[in-house]
Design a protein around this motif. Sequence first.
Motif, PDB file in Angstrom:
ATOM      1  N   VAL A 376     -54.167  49.549  10.458  1.00 31.36           N
ATOM      2  CA  VAL A 376     -55.214  49.114   9.534  1.00 31.36           C
ATOM      3  C   VAL A 376     -54.600  48.278   8.419  1.00 31.36           C
ATOM      4  O   VAL A 376     -55.099  47.199   8.074  1.00 31.36           O
ATOM      5  CB  VAL A 376     -55.966  50.322   8.953  1.00 31.36           C
ATOM      6  N   ASN A 379     -53.536  44.768   9.422  1.00 31.87           N
ATOM      7  CA  ASN A 379     -54.605  43.865   9.785  1.00 31.87           C
ATOM      8  C   ASN A 379     -55.707  43.762   8.743  1.00 31.87           C
ATOM      9  O   ASN A 379     -56.752  43.163   9.002  1.00 31.87           O
ATOM     10  CB  ASN A 379     -55.188  44.277  11.137  1.00 31.87           C
ATOM     11  N   SER A 380     -55.486  44.371   7.586  1.00 32.20           N
ATOM     12  CA  SER A 380     -56.483  44.240   6.529  1.00 32.20           C
ATOM     13  C   SER A 380     -55.854  43.716   5.235  1.00 32.20           C
ATOM     14  O   SER A 380     -56.539  43.152   4.396  1.00 32.20           O
ATOM     15  CB  SER A 380     -57.171  45.577   6.254  1.00 32.20           C
TER      16      SER A 380
ATOM     17  N   LEU B 291     -59.797  44.435  15.017  1.00 31.38           N
ATOM     18  CA  LEU B 291     -59.150  43.509  14.087  1.00 31.38           C
ATOM     19  C   LEU B 291     -60.142  42.996  13.058  1.00 31.38           C
ATOM     20  O   LEU B 291     -59.829  42.904  11.871  1.00 31.38           O
ATOM     21  CB  LEU B 291     -58.527  42.339  14.864  1.00 31.38           C
ATOM     22  N   LYS B 293     -62.838  44.599  12.105  1.00 35.18           N
ATOM     23  CA  LYS B 293     -63.174  45.751  11.256  1.00 35.18           C
ATOM     24  C   LYS B 293     -62.091  45.955  10.179  1.00 35.18           C
ATOM     25  O   LYS B 293     -62.389  46.328   9.042  1.00 35.18           O
ATOM     26  CB  LYS B 293     -63.359  47.005  12.118  1.00 35.18           C
ATOM     27  N   CYS B 294     -60.846  45.720  10.554  1.00 32.05           N
ATOM     28  CA  CYS B 294     -59.764  45.797   9.561  1.00 32.05           C
ATOM     29  C   CYS B 294     -59.897  44.675   8.539  1.00 32.05           C
ATOM     30  O   CYS B 294     -59.684  44.885   7.340  1.00 32.05           O
ATOM     31  CB  CYS B 294     -58.397  45.694  10.251  1.00 32.05           C
ATOM     32  N   ALA B 295     -60.213  43.478   9.017  1.00 31.84           N
ATOM     33  CA  ALA B 295     -60.342  42.335   8.106  1.00 31.84           C
ATOM     34  C   ALA B 295     -61.447  42.591   7.089  1.00 31.84           C
ATOM     35  O   ALA B 295     -61.283  42.311   5.895  1.00 31.84           O
ATOM     36  CB  ALA B 295     -60.626  41.057   8.887  1.00 31.84           C
ATOM     37  N   HIS B 297     -62.465  45.456   6.081  1.00 29.54           N
ATOM     38  CA  HIS B 297     -61.914  46.446   5.151  1.00 29.54           C
ATOM     39  C   HIS B 297     -61.079  45.761   4.073  1.00 29.54           C
ATOM     40  O   HIS B 297     -61.147  46.119   2.896  1.00 29.54           O
ATOM     41  CB  HIS B 297     -61.083  47.466   5.917  1.00 29.54           C
ATOM     42  N   GLY B 298     -60.306  44.774   4.472  1.00 24.32           N
ATOM     43  CA  GLY B 298     -59.456  44.057   3.533  1.00 24.32           C
ATOM     44  C   GLY B 298     -60.175  42.941   2.794  1.00 24.32           C
ATOM     45  O   GLY B 298     -59.535  42.151   2.101  1.00 24.32           O
ATOM     46  N   ASP B 300     -61.423  40.273   3.863  1.00 23.82           N
ATOM     47  CA  ASP B 300     -60.898  38.995   4.342  1.00 23.82           C
ATOM     48  C   ASP B 300     -61.954  38.379   5.268  1.00 23.82           C
ATOM     49  O   ASP B 300     -62.248  38.929   6.321  1.00 23.82           O
ATOM     50  CB  ASP B 300     -59.583  39.280   5.107  1.00 23.82           C
ATOM     51  N   ASN B 302     -62.428  36.730   7.844  1.00 23.64           N
ATOM     52  CA  ASN B 302     -61.643  36.239   8.981  1.00 23.64           C
ATOM     53  C   ASN B 302     -62.560  35.893  10.148  1.00 23.64           C
ATOM     54  O   ASN B 302     -62.670  36.634  11.120  1.00 23.64           O
ATOM     55  CB  ASN B 302     -60.639  37.331   9.373  1.00 23.64           C
ATOM     56  N   LEU B 371     -62.881  49.472   9.624  1.00 26.56           N
ATOM     57  CA  LEU B 371     -61.866  50.416  10.116  1.00 26.56           C
ATOM     58  C   LEU B 371     -60.865  50.625   8.994  1.00 26.56           C
ATOM     59  O   LEU B 371     -60.313  49.672   8.461  1.00 26.56           O
ATOM     60  CB  LEU B 371     -61.175  49.842  11.348  1.00 26.56           C
ATOM     61  N   THR B 372     -60.654  51.886   8.656  1.00 29.44           N
ATOM     62  CA  THR B 372     -59.860  52.192   7.464  1.00 29.44           C
ATOM     63  C   THR B 372     -58.787  53.232   7.762  1.00 29.44           C
ATOM     64  O   THR B 372     -58.856  53.958   8.763  1.00 29.44           O
ATOM     65  CB  THR B 372     -60.762  52.778   6.355  1.00 29.44           C
TER      66      THR B 372
END
Lengths: 384, 384
Positions: A376, A379-380, B291, B293-295, B297-298, B300, B302, B371-372
Amino acid sequence: MSVTAAQGFTASGVAAGIKENGNPDLALVVNTGPSLAAAAVFTSNRVKAAPVLWSEQVLKGGQVSAVVLNSGGANACTGPLGFQDAHATAEKTAEVLGHSAGEIAIASTGLIGLRLPMDAVLSGVGKAAEALSPHGGEKAAIAIKTTDTVHKTAVAQSPAGWTVGGMAKGAGMLAPGLATMLVVLTTDADVDGPGLDTALRAATRTTFDRIDSDGCMSTNDMVLLMASGASGVAPDAAEFAEAVREVCADLARQLIGDAEGASKDIRIEVVGAATEDDAVEVGRSIARNNLLKCAVHGEDPNWGRVLSAIGTTSAAFEPDQLNVAINDVWVCKNGSVGEDRELVDMRYREVRITADLAAGSESAVIWANDLTADYVHENSAYSS
Amino acid sequence: MSVTAAQGFTASGVAAGIKENGNPDLALVVNTGPSLAAAAVFTSNRVKAAPVLWSEQVLKGGQVSAVVLNSGGANACTGPLGFQDAHATAEKTAEVLGHSAGEIAIASTGLIGLRLPMDAVLSGVGKAAEALSPHGGEKAAIAIKTTDTVHKTAVAQSPAGWTVGGMAKGAGMLAPGLATMLVVLTTDADVDGPGLDTALRAATRTTFDRIDSDGCMSTNDMVLLMASGASGVAPDAAEFAEAVREVCADLARQLIGDAEGASKDIRIEVVGAATEDDAVEVGRSIARNNLLKCAVHGEDPNWGRVLSAIGTTSAAFEPDQLNVAINDVWVCKNGSVGEDRELVDMRYREVRITADLAAGSESAVIWANDLTADYVHENSAYSS
């Protein structure tokens, strides 16, 4: 060794300035012949990067004299200008090598949606051409790394006097059809294009197409096999196919072993399937189950999550006949509680899940990774 | 309110001792009539928990006089003995209520692969029957929580004098067909079984079937709709269907808002699709892309990961005509770079992704989560 293990190839890897951190980012692999036969498989993602579209055209001609690979940018979703960039890279490479641009394959990896810094790419091609060496395989393998922590190479040698070597990169977006990877394989065996194609498709079908790090399919995947014929030996077809498969399996295993943020490599073997397709479908469903991937990370032999993943497939099975082993302990028998889950030791990096569908005699192995907070984070925390 | 908002229902929630921590873990909802009409949809997972198998049989009779729901154990993958446990729970409930066991639906949620502590369940049924109240809806909603941080209820009232109320639980294993959830809806409208079935299937198709927290499909899902007819009003079919859809949409949104470890709720709207099926396929592919879901979260934007997810589907589209907006900024136009990604503000919990396939006029909305590291922690640190 890597792509220069076989005779008839030179390679290099240089820092072209595509990556802002100054790391090596451009690799060149040249086939010095006498043959230029080649075959390739590409991502089955319908959103294909410019270099994939370019290289698909090149491969239609059946000959590849060189391949240029860059990290630091995927040149994907960059429109007509991105395709022009791939074309310009091939033209430049043809110019410095004295080849035809129509025989130059291009591969890129990195962030989607950004144009490549073409000044850096084109001057990098010149630097890479100057650095070409019959011992340049390792440097080439290093230059294609993105979030890979190690470079990946593999070699198989035949007593008959020919060699298959290869390099791979890929650490995220690893999923079947293909995984997010760039792979270049070389051989000095004398095999024509159709022969290479047959061996390559058979090999990737059971290797790169059966690793699934994170369920995400790339826009840039390419596995290229080039044959120089420099050994002068026309190999036995079955032996050659096996050597290609062996190198692909070795590289695929290395990709899973270095997947982004992973702490476990999960070998999922589906047995007792009515068909191989059923086995692959079930294996992929297990491989992509986030809850199971978390459980494996936590070293929790949570076979209920395996069963719930199997239950989403269309494979032939009866729920009350399913058996599941984790690290060889059959924790689920006949769809219900089996051996004591306390017997399962999951401390080591490799975890083996065996799912028995009790519906036939076919099987398949899929490799996957666990899901971790590090994945995580990788990729975040920033664009990649 | 909850399941007792409509007339003709009593409910209760008690601590039966199924959960080791002593929290409420058993709910009972009783239809006091005059009608006992009911309809339900169940998980499409082929590995179905014992209470699902039991309740499917009950629903074939078309009448449900009561439903018993427990948290603290899923009674899934428990074999013939698990089915006997579900049966015994229905028999006990029938006994204390003076009903027929064949009209008692059963639902369970919790860890897969463990037998329920039947002493606790059966004595809990007795306690729950004693606690039944026309104001017991909230307590019932609380008793079905697992990792839910809040209980979920919703109500729709018609000016014509009837009401639809409901409660839901679900926090992980949320994915279409159905999500991992238990939902009980009640109404005092006078609607027969086929009418309930039509309204319920139409409602779940565009609500619970379009939330996808983590791509994992449960073994235990059930959405049950019971009608007491106590209002004496036979509703307009379209108005009734809309009220059921409204309550389902409200509960579905609450499930996403409380999903395990999530920090963002992602509303994915696919527009310009050739068919609704295409829109749903694309929406689910985006919803399940780790990927992306991570972005999210961040924070981003993307969009490349959106395109790579779209590219794995079989929907009608041309890659160079795709458009993607994140929070209404069209960061991708014609498959390439669009508006400045710096314009995208992703600080708030709700993130809107719009994918325009430019292939028709159909659309669909899918809800998902990011996704965290918290999701990984919740699902790896202990069995659940």
